[in-house]
Design a protein around this motif. Structure first.
Motif, PDB file in Angstrom:
ATOM      1  N   ARG A  62       4.122   6.167  -1.888  1.00  0.00           N
ATOM      2  CA  ARG A  62       4.330   4.723  -1.967  1.00  0.00           C
ATOM      3  C   ARG A  62       5.647   4.408  -2.691  1.00  0.00           C
ATOM      4  O   ARG A  62       5.737   3.448  -3.443  1.00  0.00           O
ATOM      5  CB  ARG A  62       3.173   4.005  -2.686  1.00  0.00           C
ATOM      6  CG  ARG A  62       1.791   4.370  -2.252  1.00  0.00           C
ATOM      7  CD  ARG A  62       0.733   3.448  -2.851  1.00  0.00           C
ATOM      8  NE  ARG A  62       0.991   3.060  -4.201  1.00  0.00           N
ATOM      9  CZ  ARG A  62       0.635   3.741  -5.293  1.00  0.00           C
ATOM     10  NH1 ARG A  62      -0.028   4.873  -5.163  1.00  0.00           N
ATOM     11  NH2 ARG A  62       0.909   3.282  -6.502  1.00  0.00           N
ATOM     12  N   PRO A  81      -0.815  -0.109  -4.965  1.00  0.00           N
ATOM     13  CA  PRO A  81      -1.837   0.534  -4.137  1.00  0.00           C
ATOM     14  C   PRO A  81      -2.867  -0.483  -3.646  1.00  0.00           C
ATOM     15  O   PRO A  81      -3.131  -1.480  -4.320  1.00  0.00           O
ATOM     16  CB  PRO A  81      -2.488   1.528  -5.097  1.00  0.00           C
ATOM     17  CG  PRO A  81      -2.349   0.871  -6.438  1.00  0.00           C
ATOM     18  CD  PRO A  81      -1.022   0.143  -6.402  1.00  0.00           C
ATOM     19  N   GLY A  86      -6.317   3.142   0.218  1.00  0.00           N
ATOM     20  CA  GLY A  86      -5.668   3.397   1.492  1.00  0.00           C
ATOM     21  C   GLY A  86      -6.488   4.207   2.472  1.00  0.00           C
ATOM     22  O   GLY A  86      -5.983   4.619   3.518  1.00  0.00           O
ATOM     23  N   THR A  89      -6.335   3.148   6.113  1.00  0.00           N
ATOM     24  CA  THR A  89      -5.072   3.124   6.838  1.00  0.00           C
ATOM     25  C   THR A  89      -5.251   3.875   8.151  1.00  0.00           C
ATOM     26  O   THR A  89      -5.703   5.025   8.141  1.00  0.00           O
ATOM     27  CB  THR A  89      -3.952   3.788   6.023  1.00  0.00           C
ATOM     28  OG1 THR A  89      -3.858   3.148   4.742  1.00  0.00           O
ATOM     29  CG2 THR A  89      -2.612   3.681   6.747  1.00  0.00           C
ATOM     30  N   THR A  95      -2.207   5.550   2.307  1.00  0.00           N
ATOM     31  CA  THR A  95      -1.086   4.622   2.453  1.00  0.00           C
ATOM     32  C   THR A  95       0.172   5.351   2.895  1.00  0.00           C
ATOM     33  O   THR A  95       0.397   6.515   2.548  1.00  0.00           O
ATOM     34  CB  THR A  95      -0.799   3.901   1.127  1.00  0.00           C
ATOM     35  OG1 THR A  95      -0.494   4.867   0.113  1.00  0.00           O
ATOM     36  CG2 THR A  95      -2.004   3.082   0.680  1.00  0.00           C
ATOM     37  N   TYR A 112       5.476  -0.716   4.965  1.00  0.00           N
ATOM     38  CA  TYR A 112       4.413  -0.168   4.126  1.00  0.00           C
ATOM     39  C   TYR A 112       3.093  -0.468   4.807  1.00  0.00           C
ATOM     40  O   TYR A 112       2.797  -1.628   5.123  1.00  0.00           O
ATOM     41  CB  TYR A 112       4.475  -0.802   2.733  1.00  0.00           C
ATOM     42  CG  TYR A 112       3.452  -0.307   1.739  1.00  0.00           C
ATOM     43  CD1 TYR A 112       3.106   1.034   1.647  1.00  0.00           C
ATOM     44  CD2 TYR A 112       2.854  -1.207   0.852  1.00  0.00           C
ATOM     45  CE1 TYR A 112       2.184   1.477   0.706  1.00  0.00           C
ATOM     46  CE2 TYR A 112       1.935  -0.768  -0.094  1.00  0.00           C
ATOM     47  CZ  TYR A 112       1.600   0.570  -0.166  1.00  0.00           C
ATOM     48  OH  TYR A 112       0.687   0.999  -1.099  1.00  0.00           O
ATOM     49  N   THR A 114      -1.125  -0.045   4.645  1.00  0.00           N
ATOM     50  CA  THR A 114      -2.220   0.234   3.710  1.00  0.00           C
ATOM     51  C   THR A 114      -3.597   0.091   4.330  1.00  0.00           C
ATOM     52  O   THR A 114      -4.602   0.322   3.669  1.00  0.00           O
ATOM     53  CB  THR A 114      -2.151  -0.716   2.496  1.00  0.00           C
ATOM     54  OG1 THR A 114      -2.374  -2.063   2.931  1.00  0.00           O
ATOM     55  CG2 THR A 114      -0.812  -0.617   1.804  1.00  0.00           C
ATOM     56  N   THR A 122       0.090  -4.616   4.008  1.00  0.00           N
ATOM     57  CA  THR A 122       0.721  -4.064   5.210  1.00  0.00           C
ATOM     58  C   THR A 122       1.764  -5.061   5.681  1.00  0.00           C
ATOM     59  O   THR A 122       1.448  -6.065   6.315  1.00  0.00           O
ATOM     60  CB  THR A 122      -0.309  -3.798   6.309  1.00  0.00           C
ATOM     61  OG1 THR A 122      -1.252  -2.815   5.853  1.00  0.00           O
ATOM     62  CG2 THR A 122       0.361  -3.278   7.574  1.00  0.00           C
TER      63      THR A 122
END
Length: 221
Positions: A62, A81, A86, A89, A95, A112, A114, A122
């Motif tokens: 991350r 987080p 995550g 995901t 993540t 990003y 998640t 996200t």
């Protein structure tokens, strides 16, 4: 120590690229940085800076980091987080910090993912020099945004989603994108490169789908 290896090259052309079956010989290639996989520092994507440094995303950590030409690395940002860690995901179950591009003003734009545990994470994010990461566009939590490209002429970002099979364009600072250039993207599931035309002109300050239903869509150029 378990480590991952980073290597990168950049080529600028003055005119249109010409396809060729003959590959240029790679010379003087060398490793510039090693990353510790035990710290989840798995390099996923890269953007080069004018001074020769490289900004990378660490998929599992991350994080964004900057690596100098001498191999020194420092963390630029660590993303928050999700509530569930995550595990929801899509595909990897953790993540992912994926695509990254660098704008002319030095801002870094990146993706990003998640999952649905904390769906508002996200997103397409932005990190300005000396600033903190900011969410600039929400993306579907059920997807896996992974590829990112920037059109500097129209200040438009193009993001691909390999789970939903979509290409989304989003302005960097608002306004009405008006580029007539068709984005291209790889398709992992079909082993192809897709060139997808999109209409000129968008609603002010909004992104839109340039493609959909293309399962396995990967990175735009």
């Amino acid at each position: 120590m378990s480590a991952a290896v980073l290597a990168a090259a950049a080529v600028t052309t003055a005119g249109p690229a010409v396809a060729s079956t003959v590959s240029a010989r790679l010379s003087c290639a060398h490793i510039t940085a090693h990353f510790d996989r035990a710290r989840r520092r798995t390099p996923e994507n890269i953007a080069l800076a004018p001074d020769g440094s490289a900004d990378v995303t660490f998929a599992a950590a991350r994080q964004l980091a900057r690596t100098t030409a001498e191999g020194a690395a420092r963390t630029l940002a660590t993303l928050p987080p999700p509530a569930d860690g995550g595990v929801h995901t899509p595909v990897p179950g953790f993540t992912l910090t994926t695509g990254i591009v660098r704008a002319h003003d030095g801002a870094l734009h990146f993706l990003y993912a998640t999952g649905t545990g904390t769906p508002d994470l996200t997103c397409l994010w932005r990190l300005r020099p000396g600033g903190e990461p900011q969410r600039t566009a929400a993306l579907p939590a059920a997807g896996l945004p992974d590829g990112l490209a920037l059109d500097p002429r129209t200040h438009t970002r193009y993001a691909t989603d390999s789970v939903l099979g979509t290409i989304v364009n989003v302005p960097t600072t608002g306004g009405t994108p008006a580029s007539a250039t068709a984005p291209c993207a790889t398709n992992l599931a079909r082993g192809t490169v897709l060139r997808h035309p999109h209409p000129v002109g968008r609603a002010r300050g909004r992104g839109s789908d340039s493609g959909h239903g293309m399962a396995g869509t990967g990175r735009p150029p």
